[in-house]
Motif scaffolding. Structure first.
Motif, PDB file in Angstrom:
ATOM      1  N   ILE A  89      40.437  35.182  38.577  1.00 39.14           N
ATOM      2  CA  ILE A  89      40.214  36.512  38.793  1.00 39.14           C
ATOM      3  C   ILE A  89      38.985  37.277  38.105  1.00 39.14           C
ATOM      4  CG2 ILE A  89      41.221  38.804  39.590  1.00 39.14           C
ATOM      5  CD1 ILE A  89      43.819  37.365  39.767  1.00 39.14           C
ATOM      6  N   GLU A  90      38.074  37.783  38.961  1.00 36.89           N
ATOM      7  CA  GLU A  90      36.919  38.310  38.360  1.00 36.89           C
ATOM      8  C   GLU A  90      37.055  39.990  38.615  1.00 36.89           C
ATOM      9  OE1 GLU A  90      33.265  35.225  38.005  1.00 36.89           O
ATOM     10  OE2 GLU A  90      33.436  36.829  39.647  1.00 36.89           O
ATOM     11  N   CYS A  91      38.231  40.257  39.036  1.00 37.52           N
ATOM     12  CA  CYS A  91      38.435  41.524  39.428  1.00 37.52           C
ATOM     13  C   CYS A  91      39.690  42.067  38.516  1.00 37.52           C
ATOM     14  CB  CYS A  91      38.740  41.820  40.888  1.00 37.52           C
ATOM     15  SG  CYS A  91      39.761  43.174  41.334  1.00 37.52           S
ATOM     16  N   HIS A  92      39.731  42.896  37.518  1.00 38.92           N
ATOM     17  CA  HIS A  92      40.791  43.157  36.465  1.00 38.92           C
ATOM     18  C   HIS A  92      42.031  43.827  37.393  1.00 38.92           C
ATOM     19  CE1 HIS A  92      42.109  43.256  32.451  1.00 38.92           C
ATOM     20  NE2 HIS A  92      42.822  44.327  32.769  1.00 38.92           N
ATOM     21  N   LEU A 131      35.324  58.308  29.885  1.00 42.82           N
ATOM     22  CA  LEU A 131      35.730  57.387  31.084  1.00 42.82           C
ATOM     23  C   LEU A 131      36.477  56.280  30.562  1.00 42.82           C
ATOM     24  CD1 LEU A 131      34.940  56.442  33.761  1.00 42.82           C
ATOM     25  CD2 LEU A 131      32.942  55.325  32.748  1.00 42.82           C
ATOM     26  N   ILE A 132      37.805  56.278  31.152  1.00 46.51           N
ATOM     27  CA  ILE A 132      38.833  55.277  30.856  1.00 46.51           C
ATOM     28  C   ILE A 132      38.715  54.132  31.815  1.00 46.51           C
ATOM     29  CG2 ILE A 132      41.067  54.695  30.417  1.00 46.51           C
ATOM     30  CD1 ILE A 132      41.591  57.702  30.478  1.00 46.51           C
ATOM     31  N   THR A 133      38.342  52.864  31.169  1.00 42.12           N
ATOM     32  CA  THR A 133      37.995  51.680  31.829  1.00 42.12           C
ATOM     33  C   THR A 133      39.042  50.591  31.478  1.00 42.12           C
ATOM     34  OG1 THR A 133      36.558  50.673  30.455  1.00 42.12           O
ATOM     35  CG2 THR A 133      35.472  52.690  31.884  1.00 42.12           C
ATOM     36  N   TYR A 134      38.843  49.474  32.359  1.00 42.85           N
ATOM     37  CA  TYR A 134      39.555  47.904  31.813  1.00 42.85           C
ATOM     38  C   TYR A 134      38.683  47.649  30.818  1.00 42.85           C
ATOM     39  CZ  TYR A 134      42.256  48.562  36.139  1.00 42.85           C
ATOM     40  OH  TYR A 134      43.230  48.627  37.065  1.00 42.85           O
ATOM     41  N   PRO A 135      39.310  46.753  29.842  1.00 47.29           N
ATOM     42  CA  PRO A 135      38.408  46.198  28.727  1.00 47.29           C
ATOM     43  C   PRO A 135      37.770  44.949  29.037  1.00 47.29           C
ATOM     44  CG  PRO A 135      40.683  45.726  28.575  1.00 47.29           C
ATOM     45  CD  PRO A 135      40.483  46.496  29.516  1.00 47.29           C
ATOM     46  N   VAL A 136      36.591  45.259  30.118  1.00 49.81           N
ATOM     47  CA  VAL A 136      35.685  44.240  30.393  1.00 49.81           C
ATOM     48  C   VAL A 136      34.206  44.503  30.132  1.00 49.81           C
ATOM     49  CG1 VAL A 136      37.382  43.319  32.151  1.00 49.81           C
ATOM     50  CG2 VAL A 136      35.798  44.899  32.724  1.00 49.81           C
ATOM     51  N   GLN A 148      38.947  52.032  26.535  1.00 48.48           N
ATOM     52  CA  GLN A 148      39.487  50.820  27.362  1.00 48.48           C
ATOM     53  C   GLN A 148      40.755  50.770  27.140  1.00 48.48           C
ATOM     54  OE1 GLN A 148      36.966  47.719  25.572  1.00 48.48           O
ATOM     55  NE2 GLN A 148      35.278  47.848  27.129  1.00 48.48           N
ATOM     56  N   VAL A 149      41.547  50.512  28.310  1.00 45.01           N
ATOM     57  CA  VAL A 149      42.848  50.420  28.248  1.00 45.01           C
ATOM     58  C   VAL A 149      43.091  49.105  29.375  1.00 45.01           C
ATOM     59  CG1 VAL A 149      44.929  51.467  29.365  1.00 45.01           C
ATOM     60  CG2 VAL A 149      43.262  52.507  28.222  1.00 45.01           C
ATOM     61  N   GLU A 150      43.957  48.445  28.950  1.00 42.86           N
ATOM     62  CA  GLU A 150      44.493  47.013  29.726  1.00 42.86           C
ATOM     63  C   GLU A 150      45.010  47.414  30.981  1.00 42.86           C
ATOM     64  OE1 GLU A 150      44.410  42.892  30.184  1.00 42.86           O
ATOM     65  OE2 GLU A 150      43.567  44.023  28.284  1.00 42.86           O
ATOM     66  N   LEU A 151      46.021  48.171  31.269  1.00 45.90           N
ATOM     67  CA  LEU A 151      47.193  48.111  32.226  1.00 45.90           C
ATOM     68  C   LEU A 151      46.604  49.459  32.987  1.00 45.90           C
ATOM     69  CD1 LEU A 151      50.526  47.624  30.407  1.00 45.90           C
ATOM     70  CD2 LEU A 151      49.030  46.060  31.648  1.00 45.90           C
ATOM     71  N   THR A 152      46.433  49.133  34.448  1.00 45.08           N
ATOM     72  CA  THR A 152      46.348  50.445  35.330  1.00 45.08           C
ATOM     73  C   THR A 152      47.413  51.413  34.923  1.00 45.08           C
ATOM     74  OG1 THR A 152      45.572  48.880  37.051  1.00 45.08           O
ATOM     75  CG2 THR A 152      46.124  50.937  37.628  1.00 45.08           C
ATOM     76  N   GLY A 172      39.276  35.290  35.118  1.00 42.63           N
ATOM     77  CA  GLY A 172      38.264  34.772  35.432  1.00 42.63           C
ATOM     78  C   GLY A 172      37.111  35.692  34.540  1.00 42.63           C
ATOM     79  N   LEU A 173      37.212  36.849  33.995  1.00 41.42           N
ATOM     80  CA  LEU A 173      36.406  37.507  33.168  1.00 41.42           C
ATOM     81  C   LEU A 173      36.336  37.049  31.828  1.00 41.42           C
ATOM     82  CD1 LEU A 173      37.828  41.064  34.383  1.00 41.42           C
ATOM     83  CD2 LEU A 173      35.413  40.067  34.752  1.00 41.42           C
ATOM     84  N   ALA A 174      37.127  36.266  31.567  1.00 37.72           N
ATOM     85  CA  ALA A 174      37.208  35.427  29.988  1.00 37.72           C
ATOM     86  C   ALA A 174      36.398  34.195  30.040  1.00 37.72           C
ATOM     87  CB  ALA A 174      38.723  35.369  29.541  1.00 37.72           C
ATOM     88  N   PHE A 175      35.939  33.727  31.120  1.00 44.44           N
ATOM     89  CA  PHE A 175      35.000  32.762  31.003  1.00 44.44           C
ATOM     90  C   PHE A 175      34.052  32.608  32.328  1.00 44.44           C
ATOM     91  CE2 PHE A 175      38.771  31.578  33.360  1.00 44.44           C
ATOM     92  CZ  PHE A 175      38.221  30.606  34.480  1.00 44.44           C
ATOM     93  N   ASP A 176      33.278  31.618  32.570  1.00 47.27           N
ATOM     94  CA  ASP A 176      32.330  31.477  33.871  1.00 47.27           C
ATOM     95  C   ASP A 176      33.348  30.711  34.955  1.00 47.27           C
ATOM     96  OD1 ASP A 176      30.320  32.667  32.412  1.00 47.27           O
ATOM     97  OD2 ASP A 176      29.486  30.893  31.680  1.00 47.27           O
ATOM     98  N   ALA A 177      33.651  31.700  35.623  1.00 47.82           N
ATOM     99  CA  ALA A 177      34.605  31.192  36.747  1.00 47.82           C
ATOM    100  C   ALA A 177      34.120  30.505  37.687  1.00 47.82           C
ATOM    101  CB  ALA A 177      35.463  32.602  37.325  1.00 47.82           C
ATOM    102  N   LEU A 178      32.708  30.735  38.242  1.00 52.16           N
ATOM    103  CA  LEU A 178      32.163  30.017  39.380  1.00 52.16           C
ATOM    104  C   LEU A 178      31.688  28.594  38.785  1.00 52.16           C
ATOM    105  CD1 LEU A 178      30.279  32.935  41.231  1.00 52.16           C
ATOM    106  CD2 LEU A 178      32.200  31.819  42.081  1.00 52.16           C
TER     107      LEU A 178
END
Length: 214
Positions: free
Chosen positions: A12-15, A106-111, A135-139, A42-48
């Protein structure tokens, strides 16, 4: 040979998509108990590239590429929306622009920034930097912080569907025309005819439509 067993390893490339995908996989598991299911961020590695190497079988992404032997199946469109506390000064605006973020946390996911719609579609093209980034992990925690006026966020509209019915938040479009993105499932073309792959894609589309109607 009957296509009742197999492997479904998903990147998953979409957190935020973990929350959307879990109900899909719960339905899928009941119909295909003999299919081995695994989810990887998928954000942790090259998914494609991993898809091409057959290390994963499906990649959820909003960034289609022209890859030999890979089909990007459209899942659904969504809008990236601004979220703030109901008493935040920007709540009075009909929509927010890039410049509005200069004075905001701005509060974002950690990506990385290029994976976040607010940066790729708005701030980077406008060469605007927020006052601060948290940066925050959970929605759920992002929304908690926003409601406490600790910052603002930009999230997919289907993620913040409950916010519509809460007095603690407001949502506003990004720019006057809004920012619309499309989510895809990248699959190897050879796997498209597998019955369990077809079923997963069908369930994914159905769940997406439920979220958008909510």
């Amino acid at each position: 040979r009957a296509g009742s067993t197999g492997r479904m390893h998903i990147a998953i490339e979409c957190h935020a998509c973990f929350e959307w995908l879990f109900p899909v996989l719960e339905q899928f598991r009941k119909s295909w108990p003999d299919v081995d299911v695994d989810i990887r961020p998928g954000l942790a590695f090259d998914a494609l590239p991993a898809l091409l190497r057959e290390e994963v079988d499906l990649v959820v992404s909003s960034d289609p590429e022209d890859l030999p032997g890979v089909k990007f199946v459209e899942l659904f469109d969504y809008k990236a929306v601004f979220v703030a506390a109901s008493h935040h000064p920007l709540a009075a605006k009909p929509y927010v622009e890039a410049a509005d973020f200069r004075s905001e946390t701005l509060i974002t996911y950690p990506v990385e920034r290029t994976r976040l719609d607010v940066f790729s579609q708005l701030l980077i093209p406008a060469k605007v930097e927020p006052l601060a980034i948290r940066q925050v992990e959970l929605t759920a925690v992002i929304l908690l912080l926003v409601a406490s006026n600790r910052g603002v966020a930009v999230l997919p509209d289907w993620v913040v569907r409950e916010v519509k019915y809460s007095n603690d938040y407001v949502t506003r479009p990004l720019t006057e025309n809004g920012v619309t993105r499309r989510l895809y499932a990248a699959v190897r073309e050879d796997d498209l005819d597998k019955p369990f792959m077809s079923q997963l894609l069908k369930l994914a589309g159905e769940e997406a439509r439920k979220l958008q109607r909510a």
